[in-house]
Design an enzyme around this catalytic site. Sequence first.
Site, PDB file in Angstrom:
ATOM      1  N   ASP A  65     -30.940 -16.010  23.404  1.00 49.64           N
ATOM      2  CA  ASP A  65     -32.014 -15.323  23.595  1.00 49.64           C
ATOM      3  C   ASP A  65     -32.050 -13.952  24.113  1.00 49.64           C
ATOM      4  O   ASP A  65     -32.895 -13.348  24.941  1.00 49.64           O
ATOM      5  CB  ASP A  65     -32.905 -16.153  24.615  1.00 49.64           C
ATOM      6  CG  ASP A  65     -33.049 -17.591  24.223  1.00 49.64           C
ATOM      7  OD1 ASP A  65     -33.022 -18.450  25.295  1.00 49.64           O
ATOM      8  OD2 ASP A  65     -33.324 -17.915  22.999  1.00 49.64           O
TER       9      ASP A  65
HETATM   10  N1  LIG Z   1     -26.315 -18.191  18.978  1.00 47.05           N
HETATM   11  C1  LIG Z   1     -27.806 -18.266  19.022  1.00 47.05           C
HETATM   12  N2  LIG Z   1     -28.382 -19.367  18.634  1.00 47.05           N
HETATM   13  C2  LIG Z   1     -29.618 -19.609  18.651  1.00 47.05           C
HETATM   14  C3  LIG Z   1     -30.427 -18.692  19.135  1.00 47.05           C
HETATM   15  C4  LIG Z   1     -29.940 -17.433  19.867  1.00 47.05           C
HETATM   16  O1  LIG Z   1     -30.661 -16.654  20.383  1.00 47.05           O
HETATM   17  N3  LIG Z   1     -28.620 -17.216  19.899  1.00 47.05           N
HETATM   18  N4  LIG Z   1     -31.798 -19.147  19.556  1.00 47.05           N
HETATM   19  C5  LIG Z   1     -31.963 -20.565  19.502  1.00 47.05           C
HETATM   20  C6  LIG Z   1     -33.423 -20.970  19.716  1.00 47.05           C
HETATM   21  N5  LIG Z   1     -33.628 -21.329  21.048  1.00 47.05           N
HETATM   22  C7  LIG Z   1     -34.649 -20.668  21.738  1.00 47.05           C
HETATM   23  O2  LIG Z   1     -35.078 -20.043  21.235  1.00 47.05           O
HETATM   24  C8  LIG Z   1     -32.723 -22.243  21.656  1.00 47.05           C
HETATM   25  C9  LIG Z   1     -32.631 -23.504  21.031  1.00 47.05           C
HETATM   26  C10 LIG Z   1     -31.624 -24.653  21.652  1.00 47.05           C
HETATM   27  C11 LIG Z   1     -31.129 -24.140  22.836  1.00 47.05           C
HETATM   28  C12 LIG Z   1     -30.268 -25.541  23.497  1.00 47.05           C
HETATM   29  O3  LIG Z   1     -29.912 -25.297  24.480  1.00 47.05           O
HETATM   30  N6  LIG Z   1     -30.096 -26.413  22.608  1.00 47.05           N
HETATM   31  C13 LIG Z   1     -29.271 -27.555  23.043  1.00 47.05           C
HETATM   32  C14 LIG Z   1     -29.385 -28.549  22.089  1.00 47.05           C
HETATM   33  C15 LIG Z   1     -30.825 -28.959  22.317  1.00 47.05           C
HETATM   34  C16 LIG Z   1     -31.355 -30.147  21.392  1.00 47.05           C
HETATM   35  O4  LIG Z   1     -30.447 -30.786  20.945  1.00 47.05           O
HETATM   36  O5  LIG Z   1     -32.332 -30.381  21.336  1.00 47.05           O
HETATM   37  C17 LIG Z   1     -27.710 -26.879  22.604  1.00 47.05           C
HETATM   38  O6  LIG Z   1     -27.556 -26.566  21.481  1.00 47.05           O
HETATM   39  O7  LIG Z   1     -26.871 -27.645  23.173  1.00 47.05           O
HETATM   40  C18 LIG Z   1     -31.620 -23.135  23.571  1.00 47.05           C
HETATM   41  C19 LIG Z   1     -32.376 -22.220  22.932  1.00 47.05           C
HETATM   42  C20 LIG Z   1     -31.342 -21.172  18.245  1.00 47.05           C
HETATM   43  N7  LIG Z   1     -30.065 -20.822  18.353  1.00 47.05           N
END
Ligand SMILES: Nc1nc2c(c(=O)[nH]1)N[C@@H](CN(C=O)c1ccc(C(=O)N[C@@H](CCC(=O)O)C(=O)O)cc1)CN2
Length: 299
Positions: free
Chosen positions: A243
């Site tokens: 983010d």
């Molecule tokens: N490297 C990045 N990857 C992603 C970003 C980013 O900015 N840099 N944005 C996300 C989208 N997002 C917020 O906008 C977001 C999505 C997911 C998570 C998160 O904590 N996900 C957990 C799993 C959640 C689930 O399974 O529902 C995780 O990955 O462990 C935080 C922010 C997209 N990717």
Amino acid sequence: MPVPSSSNAVSPNASMPAGDFVLVLDCPDRPGIVHAVSAFLLEHGGNILESQQFGDVDTGRFFMRIDFVTAGPTLVEQLRADFVEIAARFQMRYELWDAEAPYRTLIMVSKHLHCLNDLLFRHSTGALQIDIPVVVSNHPDAEALVRSYGLDFAHVPVTPETKPAAEAELLRLVKEHDVDLVVLARYMQVLSDDLCRELSGRAINIHHSFLPSFKGAKPYHQAYDRGVKLVGATAHYVTGDLDEGPIIEQDVIRVDHNHTREQLVAAGRDVEAQVLSRAVRWHSESRVLLNGHRTVVFR
Ligand SMILES: Nc1nc2c(c(=O)[nH]1)N[C@@H](CN(C=O)c1ccc(C(=O)N[C@@H](CCC(=O)O)C(=O)O)cc1)CN2
């Protein structure tokens, strides 16, 4: 500033019709840049349709976008070759491409489909200058919607164990389909640093808050608990810092004490879809230039 792969394609009408081109550049700011660029266009029979420029006094860098047409037969490759000397003289980073060339765009989504739906509808009406070779999801939920638009769908499940293989499959699809742009349309998995480096400057995410407030996976819950009176959305380039990527577009909508968490989510949906679609349109028209960790947007 990646260019659409299709812009390299020689126009099918081999008689080299008149063209519409876009030149985007940035370089150290100094006198004579606009003079040199406009002289180049004049020498090549160019007529400027739209021109925007910005000088960043903090970084000392100059940014410019010109949309121009040529009356006579013109090949984009020849324009690029002829511009090399000017680019070297002014130490420019530049891209020059056929203005009508569509951006080959791979869309990623998880379970929330409103941003995907908005992009697919705008694409189907010709409002977005993109081609969509495939939509990728870590869940099957979006398949019916995607296929209803006659587009391809790839289900790539992600667990902590399968994440490296899932990301390898995504990169394989990016290369197979010669993708210019990856759009995370509420894709809820954090991309690895390696993948972010591969997609640097060509992956856009929609975050469902008005950044820098409420980062992470559940911003509406944070917003509700904080008692905010505005909720919003932010489209940004994806970097390894969650983010934190350069912001392309943002917007907000007013809410109040009557809104439940669910109503905040509902109010934010339309803002997310509109903000992401604007960011994708501007990127596909080469209106977004990176300026360090910020952007210059020639809307
Ligand atoms: N490297 C990045 N990857 C992603 C970003 C980013 O900015 N840099 N944005 C996300 C989208 N997002 C917020 O906008 C977001 C999505 C997911 C998570 C998160 O904590 N996900 C957990 C799993 C959640 C689930 O399974 O529902 C995780 O990955 O462990 C935080 C922010 C997209 N990717």
